[in-house]
Design a protein around this motif. Structure first.
Motif, PDB file in Angstrom:
ATOM      1  N   SER A   1     -21.242 -18.968  -7.489  1.00  0.00           N
ATOM      2  CA  SER A   1     -20.535 -18.655  -8.727  1.00  0.00           C
ATOM      3  C   SER A   1     -21.536 -18.265  -9.805  1.00  0.00           C
ATOM      4  CB  SER A   1     -19.713 -19.867  -9.200  1.00  0.00           C
ATOM      5  OG  SER A   1     -18.661 -20.133  -8.297  1.00  0.00           O
ATOM      6  N   VAL A   2     -21.165 -17.216 -10.568  1.00  0.00           N
ATOM      7  CA  VAL A   2     -22.000 -16.709 -11.664  1.00  0.00           C
ATOM      8  C   VAL A   2     -21.204 -16.861 -12.952  1.00  0.00           C
ATOM      9  CG1 VAL A   2     -23.177 -14.692 -12.588  1.00  0.00           C
ATOM     10  CG2 VAL A   2     -23.135 -15.086 -10.106  1.00  0.00           C
ATOM     11  N   PRO A   3     -21.762 -17.456 -13.991  1.00  0.00           N
ATOM     12  CA  PRO A   3     -21.007 -17.695 -15.237  1.00  0.00           C
ATOM     13  C   PRO A   3     -20.857 -16.443 -16.096  1.00  0.00           C
ATOM     14  CG  PRO A   3     -23.227 -18.538 -15.467  1.00  0.00           C
ATOM     15  CD  PRO A   3     -23.124 -18.051 -14.053  1.00  0.00           C
ATOM     16  N   LEU A   4     -20.409 -15.347 -15.515  1.00  0.00           N
ATOM     17  CA  LEU A   4     -20.138 -14.105 -16.234  1.00  0.00           C
ATOM     18  C   LEU A   4     -18.777 -13.598 -15.806  1.00  0.00           C
ATOM     19  CD1 LEU A   4     -23.574 -12.265 -15.846  1.00  0.00           C
ATOM     20  CD2 LEU A   4     -22.713 -13.390 -17.905  1.00  0.00           C
ATOM     21  N   GLY A   5     -17.982 -13.104 -16.769  1.00  0.00           N
ATOM     22  CA  GLY A   5     -16.674 -12.603 -16.421  1.00  0.00           C
ATOM     23  C   GLY A   5     -16.071 -11.784 -17.540  1.00  0.00           C
ATOM     24  N   GLY A   6     -14.754 -11.629 -17.497  1.00  0.00           N
ATOM     25  CA  GLY A   6     -14.080 -10.818 -18.504  1.00  0.00           C
ATOM     26  C   GLY A   6     -14.251 -11.370 -19.902  1.00  0.00           C
TER      27      GLY A   6
ATOM     28  N   CYS B   1     -15.935   0.442 -10.006  1.00  0.00           N
ATOM     29  CA  CYS B   1     -16.409   0.792  -8.671  1.00  0.00           C
ATOM     30  C   CYS B   1     -17.592   1.752  -8.731  1.00  0.00           C
ATOM     31  CB  CYS B   1     -15.271   1.417  -7.858  1.00  0.00           C
ATOM     32  SG  CYS B   1     -14.057   0.230  -7.234  1.00  0.00           S
ATOM     33  N   GLU B   2     -17.485   2.766  -9.609  1.00  0.00           N
ATOM     34  CA  GLU B   2     -18.560   3.757  -9.720  1.00  0.00           C
ATOM     35  C   GLU B   2     -19.855   3.092 -10.189  1.00  0.00           C
ATOM     36  OE1 GLU B   2     -15.575   3.996 -10.803  1.00  0.00           O
ATOM     37  OE2 GLU B   2     -14.662   5.787  -9.930  1.00  0.00           O
ATOM     38  N   PHE B   3     -19.739   2.147 -11.111  1.00  0.00           N
ATOM     39  CA  PHE B   3     -20.936   1.477 -11.623  1.00  0.00           C
ATOM     40  C   PHE B   3     -21.650   0.733 -10.500  1.00  0.00           C
ATOM     41  CE2 PHE B   3     -22.762  -2.542 -13.144  1.00  0.00           C
ATOM     42  CZ  PHE B   3     -23.764  -2.063 -13.973  1.00  0.00           C
ATOM     43  N   PHE B   4     -20.909  -0.041  -9.731  1.00  0.00           N
ATOM     44  CA  PHE B   4     -21.561  -0.814  -8.673  1.00  0.00           C
ATOM     45  C   PHE B   4     -22.050   0.096  -7.554  1.00  0.00           C
ATOM     46  CE2 PHE B   4     -19.191  -4.468 -10.509  1.00  0.00           C
ATOM     47  CZ  PHE B   4     -20.264  -5.322 -10.691  1.00  0.00           C
ATOM     48  N   HIS B   5     -21.371   1.202  -7.299  1.00  0.00           N
ATOM     49  CA  HIS B   5     -21.871   2.144  -6.302  1.00  0.00           C
ATOM     50  C   HIS B   5     -23.190   2.745  -6.760  1.00  0.00           C
ATOM     51  CE1 HIS B   5     -21.826   5.106  -3.115  1.00  0.00           C
ATOM     52  NE2 HIS B   5     -22.009   6.066  -4.024  1.00  0.00           N
ATOM     53  N   GLU B   6     -23.262   3.008  -8.058  1.00  0.00           N
ATOM     54  CA  GLU B   6     -24.510   3.563  -8.629  1.00  0.00           C
ATOM     55  C   GLU B   6     -25.642   2.571  -8.497  1.00  0.00           C
ATOM     56  OE1 GLU B   6     -26.007   3.977 -13.162  1.00  0.00           O
ATOM     57  OE2 GLU B   6     -24.166   5.094 -12.720  1.00  0.00           O
TER      58      GLU B   6
ATOM     59  N   THR C   1     -23.091  -5.833 -20.103  1.00  0.00           N
ATOM     60  CA  THR C   1     -22.683  -7.089 -19.447  1.00  0.00           C
ATOM     61  C   THR C   1     -22.655  -6.910 -17.933  1.00  0.00           C
ATOM     62  OG1 THR C   1     -21.345  -7.622 -21.396  1.00  0.00           O
ATOM     63  CG2 THR C   1     -20.906  -8.864 -19.364  1.00  0.00           C
ATOM     64  N   MET C   2     -22.185  -5.779 -17.463  1.00  0.00           N
ATOM     65  CA  MET C   2     -22.139  -5.541 -16.029  1.00  0.00           C
ATOM     66  C   MET C   2     -23.546  -5.422 -15.432  1.00  0.00           C
ATOM     67  SD  MET C   2     -19.058  -5.674 -14.902  1.00  0.00           S
ATOM     68  CE  MET C   2     -18.978  -7.081 -16.027  1.00  0.00           C
ATOM     69  N   THR C   3     -24.493  -4.936 -16.258  1.00  0.00           N
ATOM     70  CA  THR C   3     -25.878  -4.886 -15.794  1.00  0.00           C
ATOM     71  C   THR C   3     -26.416  -6.294 -15.563  1.00  0.00           C
ATOM     72  OG1 THR C   3     -26.225  -2.802 -16.991  1.00  0.00           O
ATOM     73  CG2 THR C   3     -28.177  -4.039 -16.330  1.00  0.00           C
ATOM     74  N   ARG C   4     -26.060  -7.201 -16.477  1.00  0.00           N
ATOM     75  CA  ARG C   4     -26.443  -8.604 -16.291  1.00  0.00           C
ATOM     76  C   ARG C   4     -25.805  -9.165 -15.013  1.00  0.00           C
ATOM     77  NH1 ARG C   4     -24.450 -11.604 -21.363  1.00  0.00           N
ATOM     78  NH2 ARG C   4     -25.120 -13.390 -20.078  1.00  0.00           N
ATOM     79  N   LEU C   5     -24.526  -8.778 -14.799  1.00  0.00           N
ATOM     80  CA  LEU C   5     -23.855  -9.244 -13.599  1.00  0.00           C
ATOM     81  C   LEU C   5     -24.511  -8.664 -12.351  1.00  0.00           C
ATOM     82  CD1 LEU C   5     -21.563 -10.751 -12.199  1.00  0.00           C
ATOM     83  CD2 LEU C   5     -20.094  -8.758 -12.579  1.00  0.00           C
ATOM     84  N   HIS C   6     -24.935  -7.406 -12.436  1.00  0.00           N
ATOM     85  CA  HIS C   6     -25.613  -6.785 -11.297  1.00  0.00           C
ATOM     86  C   HIS C   6     -26.896  -7.536 -10.963  1.00  0.00           C
ATOM     87  CE1 HIS C   6     -28.789  -3.956  -9.876  1.00  0.00           C
ATOM     88  NE2 HIS C   6     -27.888  -3.788  -8.916  1.00  0.00           N
ATOM     89  N   ALA C   7     -27.619  -7.943 -11.990  1.00  0.00           N
ATOM     90  CA  ALA C   7     -28.860  -8.687 -11.756  1.00  0.00           C
ATOM     91  C   ALA C   7     -28.555 -10.028 -11.067  1.00  0.00           C
ATOM     92  CB  ALA C   7     -29.583  -8.922 -13.075  1.00  0.00           C
TER      93      ALA C   7
END
Length: 587
Positions: free
Chosen positions: A209-214, A305-310, A265-271
Motif C-alpha cells: 500500500s502507498v499513501p497516495l490517492g485521489g 493510462c497514457e501517463f503510465f504507459h509513457e 502527484t502521479m509522478t510521485r506515485l510512479h516513483a
C-alpha cells in the motif's frame, strides 16, 4: 421457476461506498443492480470529521442505496478498506500441514503490532509448498473497529456472511476474469486515500500500500489554488487530467495548472510504484511486471493510462472485472465504470465458487450466530425426533392402557367365576378339617398300638449276637417307672431328672398330661472276653436308632448298675435308661 437467491456485496471504501446485487442464472454470475455513493468529507481538510461521524454517514448512505435497490433484509459479503487492515507476507520453511497453524500463530504474535486478543486475524497460504518455502499472508484488524463497522452494516437489516479485505477481493476478481495471462501482472488500485499495488503471478501474490490517492491530488490542487478542499475536489472532477510530456498546453491556464498538479502527484506515485517493483523483485524474488491494470476511483482521471504507459513503457489497460460476468439489461451503462466493480465482483465470487483468497475477518458475534445457524438444522431435527418419540410413547401408553383395561376386565370376569369355586373349596376345607379332628385320635391310637412292638423290635435288632439278653423292660415318665411300687421306683431312679422351678400359679391350673418319655431296660450278660464292654457295644448300636436319644460318647449317663465281673459268677446284670425321641401320650 423460483427466482435465484440474491448475492449482496458491499465495498466500504474510504470515500466511496459500493453496493451491488448479483444472481446466479444458468450457472453464470449476473449483475442485477448496483449503486455507488460518495460520502461527504470536511470541505476544508478533505478528511472525515471523526470516526463516529464517518460511521453514521456510512449508515445513512447505505440505507439510501438499499432503499433505491429495494433491498430490505439479506445476507451480505462486505469488504473493509485496505488501510484499515494490517497485512504482512511471511515466508516459512516447508512444513507438514498440521504444524502450519502453530507456526503461523507464533508468527502472528511477532508481526501483528497489537495483542492478538485485541484483533480479529486470519491467514492464508499463497505460495510455495512441495518442499519449498511457504508464503503466508496474515491480515488483522482491530476488534473494536471491526465491531463498529459490522454494527453499522447490520443495523440496516443486512446480515453479515463474509468480511473480506478490498485488495483481496480484487485479487479474486482478477483471477476469475484473467485466466490466460502469463508472467507477472501488476494491478494498481488508486483509491481516495491510498493506492494498493498487487503483484500477481501464477500461484503467488504480493501486496503493498502507498499513501497516495485521489485525495492527495485534490489536496495538491487546493494548495496550488489556495482554496478549500471541496472547491479543489470540484475543480479536479471538472478540469482534471494528467498532463503528458510534449503535449500542447490547454488554452485555459487554470486547466493547465490543474493538469500539471495532477501529473506531479502521479509522478510521485510512479516513483513509489517503481520502488514497489524493486522491492518485489529483491525481497520476494518476483518477476518484473509484464503488464499493468488500473482500477479504483482515481484511475478514471483522463490520460491516466497514457501517463503510465509513457513512464513504464508497458501495456496499460483498465481492469475489467465484468469480462465473465453477465450484466443485466436493466442496469445502466457500465462500460466507463467497470474498473470500479472489482471488489464487488470478488466478494460475490466468495459465495459462488472456490476462490484463491478466502480470508474471512468475521466478528465474534457473527461467528457465534453462524455456528448456531449451522446447528439449527440439527436442533430442529432433534426437536422433531423428541416430539415423534413423545408421540410414539404417548400412542404406546394409550394402547397399553387400553389393553391393560381390557385385560383387567377379562381378569375381573374370571375372578368372579373363581370366587364361586373358592367358596366351594372353603366348604371342602372345613369338612376336611372336621374329619381330621375326628380321625386324629384314631390315627394316634393306631400308632400307639404299634409302639411296644416297634420298641421290642428295635431293642432286639440292635442287641449283640451272643452273651447278652434282656430280662426286664419298663416304661418311664419323668424318670419314674410307670405301674411299679414307689419304693422300687425310687430304687431304680438313681439319678432323677433335674427339677424345673415351678411356674407362677395361674387363676386356673392347667391339667398336666402324662406321657411315656423313656424306657428302662434290664438284662444279663455272660462272662465273655469283652466283659462289660459288650453292654457299651449295645449302647452304641442303640445310638443309631431313630427311636432313642443316646449319646455314645457319655455311656455312663445311660448305663446303670453295671457290676464288675468276677470268677465266681457266670452272669452279671446291667441296666439302661433310654430316652425316647418322640414321647407317647398316656391314655
Amino acid at each position: 421457476m423460483a427466482a435465484p437467491p440474491r448475492l449482496i456485496t458491499l465495498n466500504i471504501g474510504s470515500q466511496t461506498i459500493g453496493l451491488a446485487e448479483f444472481r446466479i442464472i444458468h450457472g453464470r454470475l449476473v449483475l442485477v443492480n448496483y449503486r455507488f455513493h460518495d460520502t461527504p468529507l470536511d470541505p476544508e481538510t478533505g478528511q472525515r470529521r471523526d470516526a463516529q461521524a464517518a460511521l453514521h454517514e456510512t449508515a445513512v448512505a447505505l440505507r439510501e442505496m438499499m432503499s433505491e435497490m429495494h433491498i430490505h433484509r439479506a445476507s451480505v459479503n462486505y469488504a473493509v478498506p485496505a488501510q484499515s487492515v494490517f497485512a504482512r507476507f511471511v515466508k516459512l520453511p516447508g512444513l507438514e500441514a498440521e504444524k502450519i497453524d502453530k507456526i503461523i500463530s507464533f508468527e502472528a504474535q511477532q508481526n501483528v503490532p497489537f495483542p492478538l486478543d485485541q484483533v480479529v486475524w486470519d491467514y492464508q497460504v499463497v505460495g510455495g509448498g512441495m518442499g519449498e518455502q511457504i508464503q503466508v499472508v496474515i491480515v488483522a484488524i482491530k476488534r473494536d473497529l471491526l465491531d463498529e463497522i459490522n454494527n453499522v452494516v447490520e443495523e440496516t437489516g443486512l446480515r453479515t456472511s463474509i468480511v473480506g479485505v478490498a485488495s483481496m477481493a480484487l485479487y479474486n476478481a482478477f483471477c476469475y476474469n484473467y485466466t490466460d495471462l502469463n508472467g507477472c501482472s501488476m494491478l494498481v488500485d488508486i483509491g481516495a486515500r491510498t493506492t494498493n499495488v498487487l503483484f500477481i503471478e501464477s500461484g503467488r501474490i504480493f501486496l503493498r500500500s502507498v499513501p497516495l490517492g485521489g485525495s492527495t491530488i485534490t489536496a495538491a490542487i487546493a494548495r496550488e489554488f489556495n482554496e478549500p478542499f471541496a472547491a479543489a475536489e470540484a475543480r479536479r472532477k471538472r478540469d482534471g487530467f494528467v498532463a503528458l510530456g510534449g503535449a500542447a498546453e490547454p488554452a485555459d491556464p487554470d486547466i493547465g495548472r490543474v493538469s500539471k498538479t495532477v501529473r506531479s502527484t502521479m509522478t510521485r506515485l510512479h516513483a513509489e510504484l517503481m520502488r514497489s517493483i524493486t522491492h518485489y523483485g529483491a525481497q520476494q524474488q518476483g518477476k518484473r511486471p509484464a503488464r499493468i491494470f488500473l482500477c479504483g476511483g482515481a484511475a478514471g482521471i483522463p490520460n491516466m493510462c497514457e501517463f503510465f504507459h509513457e513512464k513504464f513503457e508497458l501495456p496499460i489497460e483498465f481492469f475489467n472485472p465484468l469480462q465473465k460476468v453477465t450484466v443485466s439489461a436493466s442496469v445502466r451503462e457500465t462500460a466507463h465504470s467497470a474498473h470500479l466493480f472489482g471488489e464487488l465482483v470478488g466478494l460475490a465470487l466468495r459465495s459462488v465458487t472456490v476462490c484463491p483468497m478466502e480470508l474471512n475477518l468475521l466478528p465474534a458475534s457473527v461467528v457465534q450466530r453462524q455456528d448456531l445457524e449451522k446447528r439449527r438444522t440439527f436442533f430442529i431435527t432433534a426437536a422433531a425426533c423428541i416430539l415423534l418419540a413423545l408421540l410414539g410413547w404417548s400412542a404406546y401408553y394409550t394402547r397399553a392402557a387400553h389393553v391393560a383395561q381390557q385385560t383387567a376386565q377379562a381378569m375381573g370376569q374370571k375372578n368372579d367365576s373363581m370366587h364361586v369355586a373358592e367358596g366351594q373349596l372353603d366348604k371342602l376345607k372345613k369338612r376336611i378339617t372336621a374329619l381330621d379332628n375326628v380321625a386324629t385320635p384314631l390315627i394316634t391310637a393306631v400308632s400307639d398300638r404299634n409302639f411296644w412292638p416297634q420298641i421290642l423290635e428295635e431293642l432286639n435288632a440292635r442287641l449283640p449276637e451272643a452273651d447278652i439278653w434282656i430280662t426286664e423292660l419298663a416304661a418311664t415318665s419323668g424318670g419314674k417307672l410307670l405301674g411299679a411300687p414307689e419304693k422300687r421306683g425310687g430304687e431304680i431312679a438313681a439319678t432323677p431328672p433335674p427339677t424345673v422351678p415351678p411356674a407362677p400359679k395361674a387363676k386356673a391350673a392347667a391339667k398336666v398330661e402324662k406321657s411315656i418319655d423313656g424306657i428302662m431296660v434290664r438284662g444279663l450278660y455272660l462272662y465273655n472276653p469283652k466283659q462289660q464292654e459288650i453292654v457299651v457295644d449295645y449302647l452304641r448300636n442303640l445310638a443309631n436308632s431313630p427311636m432313642f436319644v443316646v449319646n455314645a460318647k457319655t455311656p455312663e449317663r445311660v448305663i446303670k448298675s453295671n457290676s464288675v465281673p468276677n470268677d465266681t459268677e457266670w452272669a452279671f446284670p446291667y441296666e439302661l435308661q433310654l430316652t425316647l425321641r418322640k414321647p407317647v401320650k398316656l391314655p
